[in-house]
Design an enzyme around this catalytic site. Structure first.
Site, short mmCIF file in Angstrom:
data_model
loop_
_atom_site.label_atom_id
_atom_site.label_comp_id
_atom_site.label_asym_id
_atom_site.label_seq_id
_atom_site.Cartn_x
_atom_site.Cartn_y
_atom_site.Cartn_z
N HIS A 150 -11.70 -55.86 -48.64
CA HIS A 150 -10.36 -55.41 -48.25
C HIS A 150 -10.20 -55.14 -46.77
O HIS A 150 -9.09 -54.79 -46.34
CB HIS A 150 -9.98 -54.15 -49.02
CG HIS A 150 -9.48 -54.40 -50.40
ND1 HIS A 150 -8.18 -54.76 -50.68
CD2 HIS A 150 -10.12 -54.36 -51.60
CE1 HIS A 150 -8.04 -54.92 -51.98
NE2 HIS A 150 -9.20 -54.70 -52.57
N LYS A 154 3.61 -46.60 -43.61
CA LYS A 154 2.26 -46.99 -44.03
C LYS A 154 1.31 -45.91 -43.51
O LYS A 154 1.74 -45.00 -42.79
CB LYS A 154 1.87 -48.37 -43.48
CG LYS A 154 2.10 -48.54 -41.98
CD LYS A 154 1.80 -49.96 -41.53
CE LYS A 154 2.91 -50.91 -41.90
NZ LYS A 154 2.46 -51.99 -42.78
N ARG A 155 0.02 -45.98 -43.87
CA ARG A 155 -0.92 -45.02 -43.34
C ARG A 155 -0.90 -45.04 -41.81
O ARG A 155 -0.71 -46.09 -41.20
CB ARG A 155 -2.34 -45.30 -43.86
CG ARG A 155 -2.59 -44.88 -45.28
CD ARG A 155 -2.41 -43.38 -45.50
NE ARG A 155 -3.48 -42.60 -44.91
CZ ARG A 155 -4.47 -42.03 -45.61
NH1 ARG A 155 -4.51 -42.14 -46.91
NH2 ARG A 155 -5.40 -41.32 -45.00
N LYS A 174 -2.63 -50.11 -37.01
CA LYS A 174 -1.28 -50.40 -37.53
C LYS A 174 -0.22 -50.21 -36.45
O LYS A 174 0.95 -50.56 -36.64
CB LYS A 174 -0.99 -49.52 -38.75
CG LYS A 174 -1.89 -49.87 -39.94
CD LYS A 174 -1.62 -48.96 -41.14
CE LYS A 174 -2.59 -49.20 -42.29
NZ LYS A 174 -2.35 -50.45 -43.01
N THR A 185 0.73 -55.05 -48.36
CA THR A 185 1.61 -55.33 -49.49
C THR A 185 2.99 -54.72 -49.27
O THR A 185 3.96 -55.15 -49.88
CB THR A 185 1.02 -54.80 -50.82
OG1 THR A 185 0.61 -53.44 -50.64
CG2 THR A 185 -0.17 -55.63 -51.25
N LYS A 238 6.95 -55.97 -50.29
CA LYS A 238 7.96 -55.14 -50.96
C LYS A 238 9.26 -55.14 -50.18
O LYS A 238 10.35 -55.25 -50.76
CB LYS A 238 7.42 -53.71 -51.12
CG LYS A 238 6.26 -53.61 -52.10
CD LYS A 238 5.46 -52.33 -51.92
CE LYS A 238 4.14 -52.42 -52.68
NZ LYS A 238 3.18 -51.38 -52.30
#
Length: 935
Positions: free
Chosen positions: A405, A596-597, A602, A704, A708
């Protein structure tokens, strides 16, 4: 007009608080609201809200309120009403759940076991009503009882047993495995405390314990009769009969089962979560009178194993308790799997040979967290079942498959040998033996290549000796996959290149997906209904049908309806924010969402720099045209991750300045969304206009959330990273806002060296922004507050924020320009929705099933509970027949699952034993494999 997926009752009763129209009204009367009587009369495929159904549900509701909760309507609270409804809905699950297990017992299919330390399930009630087709009847029942369905649903706690993407993926996969009729089980830990609740105080993240079980969990069933022992510590004794692990400390694993319903197919699979219990004699065998109280109190030490979820995402923390958790879940699960394997129908002898174990058992490792399953299965085969090493190793490798992952080095698990030696001494011996056999093979293939031996060893010798768990998973599995094309290529060509070169056939890609049941039907009923109106309802189980929406991309009425649904969702979310957070936002502004986290890779910081840039432009020229924006950022930072917490503080500090500047007014608002979680995602995603997916190319494995947002009608601004790449391929790059460096550009920059200061000097707007942060413009009481953050950006930013800043700002200008043309914006939205078919978790699971696990998805419908037991036996015989012939035909006409399917499929279409449902399955499956058949 087609009957829609969500009835007007459903849509209007919940959503017309904010609008006077629904998408399933005739186009010519969009402005005419339904009367309450009309709403209650209409039905849909979600289940008929007939008089009998409604009466039965009301009766069940009142029965549970009285007998289960021991309350009457005079003293019952909204939570009591939620529990009464949950128990009523669960009643409709139970018969199907038992039937499913009976069917598996009769058919004896190959079973799939999905091992994961995280299952981020969210709420269960509404998802269950949708999958059972009960939603309309429940809505009508609750309406007639004078209660508010949305209020009851809000009473449910999120089952937050995961950190983010990995755990939510596991939850989507369970939904798809049940919907595809696979005999599948999820195995994990029943954490007493899930992912922490995030509070924002004075702009800082503060963590609070998530006591999600304090009111009880109506969806789980304890199974103490299947409680199992798990051993720790001790020593290894060599005997004539082989190695024995002795003098161990025992902890008991208590299973709790949760039903996982498939969509409208009567299949209800099981998620089994283990809870740690101390045995009754724990620490009591040697007690004296004075130690008794302390010995009882020490039982907590054993039970701490399942107490709390580790809140780290993409970061490895080598704590003993975490290793205990990882071994605890695999030791209990493998005992359960072997018990089930040995059990056969009554009257038949139990299995004593393990020769067929890989033909009946497939185990998928969700990242390296359950990697100890590999040495544990070897221990069971060799030490307990007395198989020879070669046979045991062959069976083990054919049973396991491993999903990677992440490529971030800090996330890869490397357990100290010293810790393993103390906690699991026999397993360390087995790992050493696996490594020896592995290295002997490498040495034979590459004589005198010590560097290759070092790089491919399971044991890292640099400094503290450690076991590389990813290497263990690769060596001990027959299949290894990444979770997006770009990620799978990186692990093949860079991270695990030596292993891929040695066994290229082992490495695959399985691009992640999301379940459309939760991420469209449940969270965005208005859009789901509108889509059903124009293309029918079949897309719910075959998301590829959304491509038919391309035919409506120029349809003025459809464009208007899509835009209307989005605006309704925005109004609803704005009202939710005002109610829950006391924040007022403009629903007409662009909702620019980044949830998101919180992590450096990110790049929430890049978003924040753009916010400050927009703020400076407004301040510089207040009268200049500006497309109003509401920037919404949300996510949790790991409690020990200092830099991530500083990023949250920066965002909240910038928000304080921007939101209170009268010059800015309503042109720009910044919201930090506190305590982002599954149930909050279900609210914000349908309301989003712009989805931020801006990680540095080559760092996000897949993502993901991006899928969405795309499915729910948001446009994406993003880098060519993770699944963004495939989203751009599916929709056309011109229909996404792509910016920034590609993977090869990042690699080139790494060679040359990244110079943050050069960007600072040559980009005036970047210089202004950084000067403001550095000088304390956003932290006047403490000008040095963001020193650590700015030092990172200038001196050691691994994720190269400044390098992409200029291109990001220019791309955002394109976003604003298109948003000024609502018709063209919505056309692009429709093209994106039409392109999301690939990103269904049904497609992902179908690929795992046929290419990794060796099983076939089916539309075969398990007989409902009201049919006799003989119906199960007949259906089971049909499945056995087809499974057998499929396996035989794989040998006779091809090597792949699709080839076998191609040969035997047509002979079953007229077989009366198979029936209509399976015939349809074959046709659907053949369509899925049409490319294989053509070539």
């Amino acid at each position: 007009m087609k009957t829609g997926i969500l009835s007007p009752l459903r849509f209007t009763s919940r959503h017309n608080k904010f609008s006077n129209s629904g998408p399933n009204l005739p186009r010519t009367s969009m402005a005419t609201p339904l009367t309450d009587q009309e709403k209650r009369k209409q039905i849909s495929i979600r289940g008929i809200a007939g008089v009998e159904n409604v009466a039965e549900l009301k009766k069940g509701f009142n029965r549970h309120l009285h007998f289960t909760l021991v309350k009457d309507r005079n003293i019952a609270t909204p939570r009591d009403y939620y529990f009464a409804l949950a128990h009523t809905v669960r009643d409709h699950l139970v018969g199907r759940w038992i039937r499913t297990q009976q069917f598996y017992y009769e058919a004896d299919p190959k079973r799939v076991y999905y091992l994961s330390l995280e299952f981020y399930m969210g709420r269960t009630l509404q998802n269950t009503m949708i999958n059972l087709g009960l939603q309309n009847a429940c809505d009508e029942s609750i309406y007639q009882l004078g209660l508010d369905m949305e209020e009851l649903e809000e009473m449910e706690e999120d089952a937050g047993l995961g950190n983010g993407g990995l755990g939510r993926l596991a939850a989507c996969f369970l939904d798809s495995m049940a919907t595809l009729g696979l005999a599948a089980y999820g195995y994990g830990i029943r954490y007493e405390y899930g992912i922490f609740n995030q509070k924002i105080r004075d702009g800082w993240q503060v963590e609070e314990a998530d006591d999600w079980l304090r009111h009880g969990n109506p969806w789980e069933k304890a199974r103490p009769e299947y409680m199992l022992p798990v051993h720790f510590y001790g020593r290894v004794e060599e005997t004539r009969d082989g190695s024995k692990w002795v003098d161990t400390q025992v902890v008991l694993a208590m299973p709790y089962d949760t039903p996982i319903p498939g969509y409208m197919n009567n299949t209800v699979n099981t998620m089994r979560l283990w809870s740690a219990r101390a045995p009754n004699d724990f620490n009591l065998r040697d007690f004296n009178v004075g130690d008794y109280i302390q010995a009882v109190l020490d039982r907590n030490l054993a039970e701490n194993i399942s107490r709390v979820l580790y809140p780290n995402d993409n970061f490895f923390e080598g704590k003993e308790l975490r290793l205990k958790q990882e071994y605890f879940v695999v030791a209990a699960t493998l005992q359960d799997i072997i018990r089930r394997f040995k059990t056969t129908k009554k009257g038949s002898p139990g299995r004593t040979s393990f020769e067929t174990f890989p033909d009946k058992v497939a185990i998928q490792l969700n990242d390296t967290h359950p990697a100890m399953a590999i040495p544990e299965l070897m221990r069971i085969f060799v030490d307990i079942e007395k198989l020879d090493w070669e046979t045991a190793w062959d069976l083990t490798r054919r049973t396991f498959a491993y999903t990677n992952h992440t490529v971030l080095p800090e996330a890869l698990e490397r357990w100290p040998v010293e810790l393993l030696e103390n906690l699991l001494p026999r397993h360390l011996q087995i790992i050493y033996q696996i490594n020896q056999v592995h290295l002997d093979r490498i040495a034979a293939l590459f004589p005198k290549d010590m560097d290759k031996l070092r790089k491919m060893s399971l044991i890292e010798e640099d400094g503290c000796k450690r076991v590389n768990m990813a290497h263990l998973c690769i060596v001990g599995s027959h299949a290894v996959n990444g979770v997006a094309e770009i990620h799978s290529n990186i692990i093949k060509t860079e991270v695990f290149r030596d292993f891929s070169d040695l066994e290229p056939q082992k490495f695959q890609n399985k691009t992640n997906g999301i379940t459309p049941r939760r991420w469209l039907l449940l969270c965005n009923p208005g859009l789901a209904e509108l889509i059903a109106e124009v293309i029918g309802e079949e897309y719910v189980k075959d998301l590829g049908q959304l491509q038919k929406l391309n035919d409506f991309a120029e349809d003025a009425a459809f464009i208007r309806d899509v835009s209307k649904v989005k605006q309704d969702n925005k109004v609803k979310f704005a009202q939710y924010l005002e109610k829950e957070y006391r924040v007022k936002i403009n629903p007409s502004s662009m909702f620019d969402v980044h949830v998101k986290r919180i992590h450096e890779y990110k790049r929430q910081v890049l978003n924040c720099l753009h916010i400050i840039t927009m703020y400076n432009r407004i301040r510089k020229n207040p009268s200049a045209p500006f497309v109003p924006r509401t920037v919404i950022i949300g996510g949790k930072a790991a409690p020990g991750y200092h830099m991530a917490k500083m990023i949250i503080k920066l965002i909240t500090s910038v928000a304080d300045v921007v939101n209170n500047d009268p010059v800015v007014g309503n042109k720009l608002k910044v919201i930090f969304l506190e305590n982002y979680r599954v149930s909050l995602a279900e609210k914000v995603i349908p309301a989003t206009d712009l989805s931020e997916q801006i990680s540095t190319a080559g760092t996000e494995a897949s993502g993901t959330g991006n899928m969405k947002f795309m499915l729910n009608g948001a446009l994406t601004i993003g880098t060519m990273d993770g699944a963004n790449v495939e989203m751009a391929e599916e929709a056309g790059e011109e229909n996404l806002f792509i910016f920034g460096m590609r993977v090869e550009d990042v690699a080139e920059m790494d060679k040359k060296g990244y110079d943050a200061m050069s960007y600072y000097k040559k980009i005036p707007e970047l210089k202004q922004v950084m000067d403001q942060i550095t000088s304390g413009f956003f932290s006047p009481k403490n000008p040095e507050l963001f020193k650590d953050l700015t030092n990172m950006l200038f001196k050691h930013d691994r994720f190269k924020v400044f390098a992409d800043f200029e291109d990001y700002v220019k791309c955002q200008e394109k976003v604003s320009k298109l948003y000024q043309n609502p018709k063209e914006w919505t056309k692009m939205v429709i093209k994106n929705i039409a392109a999301t078919g690939k990103f269904s978790s049904d497609r992902t699971i179908t690929e795992y099933a046929t290419e990794v696990w060796g099983v076939e998805p089916t539309d075969l419908k398990i007989p409902p509970p009201n049919e006799p037991r003989e119906a199960i036996e007949e259906t089971a015989r049909a499945l056995k027949k087809i499974s057998l012939e499929t396996r035989q035909n794989e040998h006779s006409c091809g090597s792949g699952a699709s080839e076998g399917l191609k040969c035997d499929i047509w002979s079953h279409l007229s077989d009366p034993m198979v029936g209509y449902n399976f015939s349809y399955s074959c046709v659907r499956s053949l369509k899925d494999y049409s490319f294989d058949c053509r070539t």
